[in-house]
Design a protein around this motif. Sequence first.
Motif, PDB file in Angstrom:
ATOM      1  N   SER A  68      99.851  23.489  71.510  1.00 65.64           N
ATOM      2  CA  SER A  68      99.770  24.318  72.722  1.00 65.64           C
ATOM      3  C   SER A  68     100.307  23.541  73.919  1.00 65.64           C
ATOM      4  N   ASP A  94     107.604  27.385  76.666  1.00 65.99           N
ATOM      5  CA  ASP A  94     107.529  28.511  75.725  1.00 65.99           C
ATOM      6  C   ASP A  94     106.133  29.136  75.823  1.00 65.99           C
ATOM      7  N   PRO A  95     105.911  30.029  76.817  1.00 60.90           N
ATOM      8  CA  PRO A  95     104.559  30.553  77.044  1.00 60.90           C
ATOM      9  C   PRO A  95     104.020  31.377  75.878  1.00 60.90           C
ATOM     10  N   GLU A  96     104.907  32.078  75.148  1.00 59.98           N
ATOM     11  CA  GLU A  96     104.422  32.879  74.011  1.00 59.98           C
ATOM     12  C   GLU A  96     103.781  31.970  72.960  1.00 59.98           C
ATOM     13  N   GLN A  97     104.507  30.884  72.621  1.00 58.68           N
ATOM     14  CA  GLN A  97     103.961  29.955  71.625  1.00 58.68           C
ATOM     15  C   GLN A  97     102.727  29.237  72.180  1.00 58.68           C
ATOM     16  N   LEU A 114     100.531  30.426  74.194  1.00 59.82           N
ATOM     17  CA  LEU A 114      99.387  31.332  74.126  1.00 59.82           C
ATOM     18  C   LEU A 114      98.794  31.363  72.714  1.00 59.82           C
ATOM     19  N   ILE A 115      99.681  31.415  71.707  1.00 61.18           N
ATOM     20  CA  ILE A 115      99.200  31.443  70.307  1.00 61.18           C
ATOM     21  C   ILE A 115      98.325  30.218  70.032  1.00 61.18           C
ATOM     22  N   GLN A 132      94.319  30.475  79.283  1.00 65.34           N
ATOM     23  CA  GLN A 132      94.595  31.695  78.512  1.00 65.34           C
ATOM     24  C   GLN A 132      94.858  32.874  79.453  1.00 65.34           C
ATOM     25  N   LEU A 139      98.278  32.533  81.043  1.00 65.83           N
ATOM     26  CA  LEU A 139      99.337  32.813  80.058  1.00 65.83           C
ATOM     27  C   LEU A 139      99.459  34.316  79.819  1.00 65.83           C
ATOM     28  N   LEU A 140      98.315  34.994  79.720  1.00 67.78           N
ATOM     29  CA  LEU A 140      98.347  36.455  79.540  1.00 67.78           C
ATOM     30  C   LEU A 140      98.973  37.122  80.753  1.00 67.78           C
ATOM     31  N   MET A 167     102.728  37.122  80.919  1.00 68.63           N
ATOM     32  CA  MET A 167     103.416  38.108  80.070  1.00 68.63           C
ATOM     33  C   MET A 167     103.562  39.465  80.768  1.00 68.63           C
TER      34      MET A 167
END
Length: 585
Positions: free
Chosen positions: A469, A477-480, A482-483, A508, A511-512, A515
């Motif tokens: 993370s 890479d915010p998508e990765q 967040l995962i 979290q 990051l949300l 998006m």
Amino acid sequence: MTQTYIPGKDAALEDSISRFQHKLQDLGFHIEEASWLNPVPNVWSVHIRDRDCPLCFTNGKGATKKAALASALGEYFERLSTNYFFADFWLGAAIANGDFVHYPNEKWFPLPDDDTLPQGILDDSLRHFYDPENELTASALIDLQSGNSARGICALPFARQSDQQTIYIPMNIIGNLYVSNGMSAGNTRNEARVQGLSEVFERYIKNRIIAEAISLPAIPQIVLDRYPLVTEAIDKLEAEGFPIFAYDASLGGKYPVICVVLFNPGNGTCFASFGAHPDFGVALERTVTELLQGRSLKDLDVFTPPTFDDEEVAEHANLETHFIDSSGAISWNLFKDKADYPFVDWRFEGSTEEEFATLMAIFRAENKDVYIADYEHLDVYACRILVPGMSDIYPAEDLLLANNNMGAGLRDTLLSLPNSRWKAEEYLALIERLDDEGYDDFTRVRELLGLATGNDNGWFTLRIGELKSMLALAGGDPEQALIWTEWTMEFNSSVFTPERANYYRCLQTLLLLAMEDERSPGQYQHAFIRMYGQTALEAATAALSGTSPFYGLQAVDAELNAFPAHQSLLTAYEKLQQAKRRFWK
């Protein structure tokens, strides 16, 4: 002064305690008795530790307070003499390049150009045992403590008991497959060796009984009555509501092993304790005291229900759990009325010299080679005993699949991350490397690298998944990110400090929000401060921007000065190194 002699020991308890305490003091170790337990009559246990380095600790058990303290001090010498306190740690560049790493009589074998196992290590049967398919490489046998591939493979001398030949066994193999099994210290050479060999039998037979779901014969009450101190302890446990089963685990009088099982009807679980010694009474007492070592009566609710799933019981992971804390599953078969073996009122005892010869004869009958390394540099006899095929705690394939040196190639890279200024794609490439090289997301980074981090920083709880993370944040890479942030919150939340858990909740949320293209982050600032606090919001904002993604990780230099806990370990190790230099001089 009163002199207390107990079976199996070649000196009075008072003499052993006094001698061990004085020698530890002379070596510069300040031992404190941190906690005592006496949950039922004639069952004592004590936890002792080094005041200056609490990572160096042992537990002792016995039927009396003195017996428990002598046991803990003996185990302390066993673990100092064999370097076991330092088995999980990298010792840094200075020791890795010093005059010796483990002992002055170690031997170094340079790595051949083709990475095959060099001549001079192991004997033919050991080579076949550890490397049946010729897959093992020389570089796989670099020891964790030095991590020094330029120097080669560090191997220690062991005496093969069948012919007293010196065989050099890589420290990597010893540390990976045998951990603490077969180590012992004692008042005399034979006393310690008998203890070490007994431990090998105890764990080997325990694994066989559990894995094969063997049903054992009960020890008749008339035999138990010979040992009133033990029966008093058992009666007290029964009176407290814990049914006790005492079994002969000698498999027909072949091995000096006892099994005692405690049932907890309050939650339907059970706990099997095993003990071994040539003297039946000593083995029985050890088994009962082991049952409650480090436990009060309220700690007897953490075990597993018996099961009819014999395949699950036989799995290596279950046997490993039994080695670590005996909390694994056992089969209902153990308790069948019809036992697989008859009860034998066995006797293997004599003088400790005779006991050693008797136990060695059992190994010979099994066609098992025994390898012993003797250690007397602390002026207390200690030994490490390896019996390949019997004393291994982990299977030989772990040298290929779960070697404790697997993180060595990552150490410098990961420790440099907090101060790094790489290109974004380099951080993302490191995530790919972690995947390509097969590192488990659940692995703790401190254990992978061999670090004593202390528990007051982010390194303590950092797992590979959490690291991903951070790398994703650093790589933009915010998508990765967040995962892996959500993975971290799910799998690490129970060990995080409230502050760190709060930071991740805030991260979290940011990051949300990132998006959501149509929302304006500034609109939520006030609410976020009220929810998470200014400090967490600033830290999460800095992580999201990539300017400070490695939250709670301090920079670490090559000598690990950032970790006081690791420094205290190295200070303790240096005391041992000096004793070794004096002895081998």
